[in-house]
Motif scaffolding. Structure first.
Motif, PDB file in Angstrom:
ATOM      1  N   UNK A  33       0.830  -1.209   0.000  1.00 44.07           N
ATOM      2  CA  UNK A  33       0.000   0.000   0.000  1.00 44.07           C
ATOM      3  C   UNK A  33       0.860   1.253   0.000  1.00 44.07           C
ATOM      4  N   UNK A  34       1.882   1.265   0.851  1.00 41.66           N
ATOM      5  CA  UNK A  34       2.804   2.413   0.899  1.00 41.66           C
ATOM      6  C   UNK A  34       3.484   2.628  -0.448  1.00 41.66           C
ATOM      7  N   UNK A  35       3.889   1.541  -1.083  1.00 37.34           N
ATOM      8  CA  UNK A  35       4.584   1.629  -2.369  1.00 37.34           C
ATOM      9  C   UNK A  35       3.662   2.181  -3.456  1.00 37.34           C
ATOM     10  N   UNK A  36       2.427   1.699  -3.481  1.00 35.96           N
ATOM     11  CA  UNK A  36       1.459   2.172  -4.480  1.00 35.96           C
ATOM     12  C   UNK A  36       1.151   3.650  -4.267  1.00 35.96           C
ATOM     13  N   UNK A  66      12.829  15.725  -7.627  1.00 36.50           N
ATOM     14  CA  UNK A  66      12.717  15.021  -6.350  1.00 36.50           C
ATOM     15  C   UNK A  66      11.718  13.868  -6.446  1.00 36.50           C
ATOM     16  N   UNK A  67      10.604  14.103  -7.128  1.00 37.68           N
ATOM     17  CA  UNK A  67       9.602  13.048  -7.281  1.00 37.68           C
ATOM     18  C   UNK A  67      10.125  11.904  -8.139  1.00 37.68           C
ATOM     19  N   UNK A  68      10.836  12.239  -9.211  1.00 37.83           N
ATOM     20  CA  UNK A  68      11.442  11.207 -10.058  1.00 37.83           C
ATOM     21  C   UNK A  68      12.445  10.386  -9.253  1.00 37.83           C
ATOM     22  N   UNK A  69      13.252  11.083  -8.456  1.00 35.73           N
ATOM     23  CA  UNK A  69      14.242  10.404  -7.621  1.00 35.73           C
ATOM     24  C   UNK A  69      13.561   9.493  -6.601  1.00 35.73           C
ATOM     25  N   UNK A  70      12.492   9.990  -5.980  1.00 31.40           N
ATOM     26  CA  UNK A  70      11.804   9.205  -4.949  1.00 31.40           C
ATOM     27  C   UNK A  70      11.156   7.946  -5.514  1.00 31.40           C
ATOM     28  N   UNK A  71      10.708   8.013  -6.769  1.00 31.27           N
ATOM     29  CA  UNK A  71      10.135   6.822  -7.406  1.00 31.27           C
ATOM     30  C   UNK A  71      11.173   5.708  -7.461  1.00 31.27           C
ATOM     31  N   UNK A  72      12.382   6.055  -7.887  1.00 27.54           N
ATOM     32  CA  UNK A  72      13.436   5.049  -7.999  1.00 27.54           C
ATOM     33  C   UNK A  72      14.027   4.704  -6.640  1.00 27.54           C
ATOM     34  N   UNK A 249      12.457  15.475   7.813  1.00 28.06           N
ATOM     35  CA  UNK A 249      12.162  14.040   7.778  1.00 28.06           C
ATOM     36  C   UNK A 249      13.343  13.248   7.229  1.00 28.06           C
ATOM     37  N   UNK A 250      13.922  13.734   6.141  1.00 27.68           N
ATOM     38  CA  UNK A 250      15.005  13.008   5.483  1.00 27.68           C
ATOM     39  C   UNK A 250      16.281  13.028   6.320  1.00 27.68           C
ATOM     40  N   UNK A 251      16.723  14.221   6.688  1.00 34.21           N
ATOM     41  CA  UNK A 251      17.993  14.333   7.400  1.00 34.21           C
ATOM     42  C   UNK A 251      17.907  13.803   8.827  1.00 34.21           C
ATOM     43  N   UNK A 252      16.749  13.918   9.455  1.00 37.30           N
ATOM     44  CA  UNK A 252      16.603  13.425  10.815  1.00 37.30           C
ATOM     45  C   UNK A 252      16.930  11.952  10.931  1.00 37.30           C
ATOM     46  N   UNK A 253      16.382  11.143  10.031  1.00 37.67           N
ATOM     47  CA  UNK A 253      16.632   9.700  10.082  1.00 37.67           C
ATOM     48  C   UNK A 253      18.026   9.350   9.569  1.00 37.67           C
ATOM     49  N   UNK A 254      18.521  10.068   8.558  1.00 30.93           N
ATOM     50  CA  UNK A 254      19.873   9.807   8.034  1.00 30.93           C
ATOM     51  C   UNK A 254      20.922  10.080   9.109  1.00 30.93           C
ATOM     52  N   UNK A 255      20.773  11.202   9.824  1.00 32.17           N
ATOM     53  CA  UNK A 255      21.721  11.529  10.888  1.00 32.17           C
ATOM     54  C   UNK A 255      21.650  10.520  12.027  1.00 32.17           C
ATOM     55  N   UNK A 279      11.473   4.379   2.533  1.00 28.45           N
ATOM     56  CA  UNK A 279      10.136   3.966   2.103  1.00 28.45           C
ATOM     57  C   UNK A 279       9.066   4.984   2.481  1.00 28.45           C
ATOM     58  N   UNK A 280       9.050   5.392   3.747  1.00 27.09           N
ATOM     59  CA  UNK A 280       7.977   6.263   4.228  1.00 27.09           C
ATOM     60  C   UNK A 280       8.124   7.693   3.706  1.00 27.09           C
ATOM     61  N   UNK A 281       9.345   8.243   3.788  1.00 30.25           N
ATOM     62  CA  UNK A 281       9.548   9.619   3.335  1.00 30.25           C
ATOM     63  C   UNK A 281       9.213   9.827   1.860  1.00 30.25           C
ATOM     64  N   UNK A 282       9.639   8.936   0.927  1.00 30.26           N
ATOM     65  CA  UNK A 282       9.224   9.107  -0.474  1.00 30.26           C
ATOM     66  C   UNK A 282       7.708   9.063  -0.662  1.00 30.26           C
ATOM     67  N   UNK A 283       7.001   8.368   0.230  1.00 32.10           N
ATOM     68  CA  UNK A 283       5.541   8.342   0.162  1.00 32.10           C
ATOM     69  C   UNK A 283       4.943   9.646   0.689  1.00 32.10           C
ATOM     70  N   UNK A 284       5.562  10.216   1.732  1.00 33.47           N
ATOM     71  CA  UNK A 284       5.020  11.423   2.359  1.00 33.47           C
ATOM     72  C   UNK A 284       5.327  12.693   1.561  1.00 33.47           C
ATOM     73  N   UNK A 285       6.452  12.716   0.846  1.00 34.59           N
ATOM     74  CA  UNK A 285       6.860  13.935   0.144  1.00 34.59           C
ATOM     75  C   UNK A 285       5.777  14.513  -0.763  1.00 34.59           C
ATOM     76  N   UNK A 286       5.183  13.727  -1.678  1.00 28.65           N
ATOM     77  CA  UNK A 286       4.139  14.308  -2.534  1.00 28.65           C
ATOM     78  C   UNK A 286       2.914  14.757  -1.749  1.00 28.65           C
ATOM     79  N   UNK A 287       2.591  14.064  -0.662  1.00 24.82           N
ATOM     80  CA  UNK A 287       1.452  14.467   0.172  1.00 24.82           C
ATOM     81  C   UNK A 287       1.740  15.802   0.855  1.00 24.82           C
ATOM     82  N   UNK A 288       2.969  15.973   1.331  1.00 21.31           N
ATOM     83  CA  UNK A 288       3.352  17.223   1.992  1.00 21.31           C
ATOM     84  C   UNK A 288       3.265  18.393   1.019  1.00 21.31           C
ATOM     85  N   UNK A 289       3.830  18.203  -0.172  1.00 22.39           N
ATOM     86  CA  UNK A 289       3.828  19.290  -1.141  1.00 22.39           C
ATOM     87  C   UNK A 289       2.436  19.564  -1.702  1.00 22.39           C
ATOM     88  N   UNK A 290       1.604  18.544  -1.774  1.00 18.24           N
ATOM     89  CA  UNK A 290       0.248  18.727  -2.312  1.00 18.24           C
ATOM     90  C   UNK A 290      -0.667  19.369  -1.292  1.00 18.24           C
TER      91      UNK A 290
END
Length: 313
Positions: A33-36, A66-72, A249-255, A279-290
Motif C-alpha cells: 500500500x505504501x509503495x502504491x 525530487x519526485x522522479x528520484x523518490x520513485x526510484x 524528515x530526510x535528514x533526521x533519520x539519516x543523521x 520507504x515512508x519519506x518518499x511516500x510522504x513527500x508528494x502528500x506534503x507538497x500537495x
C-alpha cells in the motif's frame, strides 16, 4: 562457491523486518500500500507540474526531480522486500546486492544535494525577489540538478568500487531488509578500515548540504521577519514550510543512522530509521507538497476538472 580454503559468497540472505511468519502477509499488505501510494503521489506531482503552465517554475522543476528520484529510491528497495515477505528463504544474489547498494547510495547522495538546490531556490525567491528570474533561469536550474546527480553518482561509484574489492567468504546473512553498505561491510572477511574511511568522507555529501541549508534558512527567516505585513510573512513562511518538513524528515533519520555521537549499532533501531527515509519519506513527500501547496492543489483541481469535462463529452 568453494575456492581453496574459502567459500566465496554468491548470494546473501536478508533477515528482513521480522522472522515471525504470521506477520509476513500483514507487512506485505502494508508496504505494498505504501509503495502504491508513493508511486501514484510522485507520478501525479511529475504529471501536474509538467502539464500545467502555472507550475513551470524553478521550484517545481526541482520538485519534479525530487519526485522522479523518490520513485526510484523506493523502487530499488520495496519490490525485493515485498517478494521476500512471501518467501521462506529470503535471498539476493551478490550482483543484485551490489546493484541495490549502488542505486540506493546514488539516490541518497543525489537527494541531499537536490534538497540544497531547492533551499537555494527559496532563498533567492524570498531574499532577492527582484533578481529571481535572472538568477534562477532554466539553464542554471538544469546545471544545479545535473550537479546533484553527478555528486550522488561519484560518491556511490567510489564506495561501490572499493566494496567490490572486498572478499566475502562465508558469512552471508545480512541483518537488514536490503543491502545497505555499512551492514554489508560487517560481513567482509578482510580489513574494511579503508572502506569505512571512504564512507566517512562520502558523508560530506550529507553534512555539507545540510549545513548550507541551515545557513540558507537562517537568512530566509531573517528576511521574512523584516517583512512588514503579516500576510506577507505568512505567505513567505508557507512557501518554505513544505521544504523544511521534507528536509527534517530526510535528514533526521539519516543523521540518526550515520552521525549520532558514539554510535553503537542497534540493528532494530537502524532498520526502522532506514525504513523511514527509504520507504515512508518518499511516500510522504508528494502528500506534503500537495496538501500544503495551494498552487499544486489548484493545478490538480483544474487538470482533473478538464479531464472530467472531456470524459463527459
Amino acid at each position: 562457491m568453494v575456492t581453496g580454503n574459502f567459500t566465496i559468497v554468491v548470494e546473501f540472505i536478508l533477515l528482513g523486518l521480522t522472522s515471525r511468519q504470521d506477520l509476513q502477509i500483514l507487512l506485505f499488505i502494508v508496504f505494498l500500500t505504501c509503495y502504491i501510494v508513493s508511486l501514484i503521489g510522485n507520478i501525479v506531482i511529475i504529471w501536474i507540474s509538467s502539464t500545467n503552465p502555472r507550475l513551470h517554475t524553478p521550484m517545481y522543476f526541482f520538485l519534479r526531480n525530487l519526485s522522479f528520484l523518490d520513485i526510484w529510491y523506493t523502487s530499488c528497495v520495496v519490490p525485493k522486500m515485498l517478494i521476500n515477505f512471501l518467501l521462506v528463504k529470503k535471498t539476493i544474489s551478490y550482483n543484485g546486492c551490489v546493484t541495490q547498494m549502488f542505486i540506493h547510495m546514488t539516490l541518497g547522495g543525489t537527494e541531499c544535494c537536490l534538497l540544497l538546490s531547492m533551499a537555494y531556490d527559496r532563498y533567492v525567491a524570498i531574499c532577492s525577489p527582484l533578481r529571481y528570474t535572472n538568477i534562477m533561469h532554466p539553464t542554471f536550474c538544469i546545471r544545479m540538478a545535473a550537479a546533484s546527480w553527478f555528486a550522488g553518482i561519484v560518491d556511490s561509484v567510489v564506495n561501490t568500487v572499493y566494496t567490490l574489492q572486498l572478499p566475502f567468504c562465508g558469512a552471508n546473512v545480512v541483518d537488514h531488509f536490503f543491502c545497505e553498505m555499512p551492514t554489508l561491510l560487517e560481513l567482509a572477511c578482510a580489513d574494511t578500515s579503508l572502506n569505512k574511511t571512504f564512507l566517512f568522507f562520502a558523508l560530506v555529501i550529507v553534512v555539507f548540504p545540510f549545513y548550507v541549508i541551515l545557513i540558507t534558512y537562517v537568512n530566509i527567516i531573517s528576511s521574512i521577519i523584516k517583512i512588514r505585513t503579516t500576510t506577507g510573512r505568512r505567505k513567505a513562511f508557507s512557501t518554505c514550510a513544505s521544504h523544511v518538513i521534507v528536509v527534517a524528515l530526510f535528514y533526521g533519520t539519516v543523521f540518526f543512522i550515520y552521525l549520532r555521537p558514539g554510535r553503537i549499532h542497534v540493528s532494530s533501531y537502524d532498520i526502522m530509521a532506514t525504513l523511514f527515509y527509504s520507504v515512508i519519506t518518499p511516500m510522504l513527500n508528494p502528500l506534503i507538497y500537495t496538501l500544503r501547496n495551494k498552487d499544486v492543489k489548484l493545478a490538480l483541481k483544474e487538470t482533473t476538472g478538464k479531464k472530467i469535462v472531456l470524459w463527459r463529452k
